[in-house]
Design a protein around this motif. Structure first.
Motif, mmCIF file in Angstrom:
data_model
loop_
_atom_site.group_PDB
_atom_site.id
_atom_site.type_symbol
_atom_site.label_atom_id
_atom_site.label_comp_id
_atom_site.label_asym_id
_atom_site.label_seq_id
_atom_site.Cartn_x
_atom_site.Cartn_y
_atom_site.Cartn_z
ATOM 1 N N LYS A 28 0.840 -1.207 0.000
ATOM 2 C CA LYS A 28 0.000 0.000 0.000
ATOM 3 C C LYS A 28 0.876 1.259 0.000
ATOM 4 O O LYS A 28 0.599 2.223 -0.723
ATOM 5 N N ILE A 29 1.938 1.236 0.776
ATOM 6 C CA ILE A 29 2.859 2.377 0.846
ATOM 7 C C ILE A 29 3.533 2.599 -0.514
ATOM 8 O O ILE A 29 3.604 3.725 -1.007
ATOM 9 N N LYS A 30 3.989 1.522 -1.131
ATOM 10 C CA LYS A 30 4.675 1.638 -2.424
ATOM 11 C C LYS A 30 3.715 2.057 -3.530
ATOM 12 O O LYS A 30 4.094 2.802 -4.438
ATOM 13 N N THR A 31 2.463 1.623 -3.428
ATOM 14 C CA THR A 31 1.446 2.053 -4.390
ATOM 15 C C THR A 31 1.214 3.555 -4.258
ATOM 16 O O THR A 31 1.174 4.278 -5.257
ATOM 17 N N SER A 32 1.094 4.021 -3.029
ATOM 18 C CA SER A 32 0.892 5.452 -2.780
ATOM 19 C C SER A 32 2.088 6.275 -3.254
ATOM 20 O O SER A 32 1.921 7.377 -3.780
ATOM 21 N N THR A 33 3.283 5.737 -3.085
ATOM 22 C CA THR A 33 4.495 6.428 -3.535
ATOM 23 C C THR A 33 4.452 6.627 -5.042
ATOM 24 O O THR A 33 4.729 7.729 -5.538
ATOM 25 N N CYS A 34 4.088 5.582 -5.777
ATOM 26 C CA CYS A 34 3.997 5.688 -7.240
ATOM 27 C C CYS A 34 2.971 6.731 -7.648
ATOM 28 O O CYS A 34 3.220 7.552 -8.528
ATOM 29 N N LYS A 35 1.817 6.706 -6.997
ATOM 30 C CA LYS A 35 0.761 7.678 -7.320
ATOM 31 C C LYS A 35 1.241 9.105 -7.060
ATOM 32 O O LYS A 35 0.976 10.005 -7.851
ATOM 33 N N SER B 66 13.018 24.000 -13.764
ATOM 34 C CA SER B 66 11.780 23.222 -13.913
ATOM 35 C C SER B 66 11.994 22.062 -14.877
ATOM 36 O O SER B 66 11.531 20.945 -14.629
ATOM 37 N N ARG B 67 12.702 22.320 -15.960
ATOM 38 C CA ARG B 67 12.971 21.259 -16.948
ATOM 39 C C ARG B 67 13.844 20.153 -16.360
ATOM 40 O O ARG B 67 13.708 18.994 -16.731
ATOM 41 N N MET B 68 14.752 20.503 -15.466
ATOM 42 C CA MET B 68 15.627 19.508 -14.844
ATOM 43 C C MET B 68 14.849 18.551 -13.944
ATOM 44 O O MET B 68 15.247 17.401 -13.767
ATOM 45 N N MET B 69 13.744 19.012 -13.397
ATOM 46 C CA MET B 69 12.979 18.186 -12.469
ATOM 47 C C MET B 69 12.213 17.059 -13.171
ATOM 48 O O MET B 69 11.953 16.027 -12.562
ATOM 49 N N VAL B 70 11.876 17.235 -14.433
ATOM 50 C CA VAL B 70 11.102 16.215 -15.150
ATOM 51 C C VAL B 70 11.885 14.906 -15.287
ATOM 52 O O VAL B 70 11.377 13.845 -14.901
ATOM 53 N N PRO B 71 13.137 14.917 -15.792
ATOM 54 C CA PRO B 71 13.879 13.650 -15.873
ATOM 55 C C PRO B 71 14.146 13.035 -14.495
ATOM 56 O O PRO B 71 14.115 11.813 -14.337
ATOM 57 N N ASP B 72 14.376 13.879 -13.495
ATOM 58 C CA ASP B 72 14.586 13.397 -12.136
ATOM 59 C C ASP B 72 13.349 12.643 -11.641
ATOM 60 O O ASP B 72 13.457 11.562 -11.058
ATOM 61 N N HIS C 265 11.116 11.207 -13.526
ATOM 62 C CA HIS C 265 11.003 9.964 -14.308
ATOM 63 C C HIS C 265 11.872 8.868 -13.692
ATOM 64 O O HIS C 265 11.435 7.720 -13.570
ATOM 65 N N LYS C 266 13.089 9.226 -13.297
ATOM 66 C CA LYS C 266 13.991 8.236 -12.691
ATOM 67 C C LYS C 266 13.402 7.706 -11.386
ATOM 68 O O LYS C 266 13.423 6.497 -11.136
ATOM 69 N N ARG C 267 12.907 8.617 -10.552
ATOM 70 C CA ARG C 267 12.327 8.186 -9.282
ATOM 71 C C ARG C 267 11.089 7.325 -9.505
ATOM 72 O O ARG C 267 10.855 6.349 -8.783
ATOM 73 N N LEU C 268 10.318 7.666 -10.526
ATOM 74 C CA LEU C 268 9.115 6.902 -10.839
ATOM 75 C C LEU C 268 9.470 5.495 -11.311
ATOM 76 O O LEU C 268 8.841 4.515 -10.912
ATOM 77 N N GLU C 269 10.487 5.385 -12.153
ATOM 78 C CA GLU C 269 10.918 4.066 -12.637
ATOM 79 C C GLU C 269 11.414 3.201 -11.480
ATOM 80 O O GLU C 269 11.110 2.008 -11.411
ATOM 81 N N VAL D 122 5.279 6.154 -18.050
ATOM 82 C CA VAL D 122 6.713 5.938 -18.249
ATOM 83 C C VAL D 122 7.054 5.559 -19.684
ATOM 84 O O VAL D 122 8.019 6.048 -20.246
ATOM 85 N N LYS D 123 6.277 4.717 -20.318
ATOM 86 C CA LYS D 123 6.591 4.185 -21.659
ATOM 87 C C LYS D 123 6.774 5.255 -22.742
ATOM 88 O O LYS D 123 7.726 5.166 -23.486
#
Length: 112
Positions: free
Chosen positions: A8-15, A58-64, A66-70, A107-108
């Motif tokens: 549940k915690i990991k699901t919430s983290t992804c969301k 702001s642009r630098m935060m998007v790839p960051d 994505h990495k955390r999301l993956e 992500v895809k």
């Protein structure tokens, strides 16, 4: 040992990270429009430079994000697989599966 609580915690983290990513993407659009507007109106070079710095941050935060999301997605999948092996049951498993599908859709497109 994976538990339903961990799932549940990991699901919430992804969301949360997906929500954060969308927020950063909107911010980039807003700041890009503001920068273009400032250029068009011939704003003070110092102010324009500061605005460009804001846009770059702001642009630098998007790839960051994505990495955390993956990373969070891989963690969620591993926990879910472990719980399925143990034949765990619960609403959390269904929620995790739908979240995985949702996150993979986000992500895809960037990997292509």
């Amino acid at each position: 040992m994976a538990t339903l609580r961990n799932l549940k915690i990991k699901t919430s983290t992804c969301k949360r990270i997906v929500k954060e990513l969308r927020s950063y993407e909107k911010e980039v659009e807003k700041e890009a429009a503001k920068t273009a507007d400032m250029k068009e109106k011939g704003a003070d070079p110092y102010d324009l430079k500061q605005q460009e710095n804001v846009l770059a941050e702001s642009r630098m935060m998007v790839p960051d994000c994505h990495k955390r999301l993956e990373t969070a997605l891989a963690d969620l999948k591993a926990t879910l697989a472990e719980l399925k092996e143990a034949n765990e049951q619960g609403a959390e498993i269904g929620e995790a599966e739908s979240t995985i599908a949702e996150v993979e859709a986000v992500v895809k497109p960037t990997e292509e």
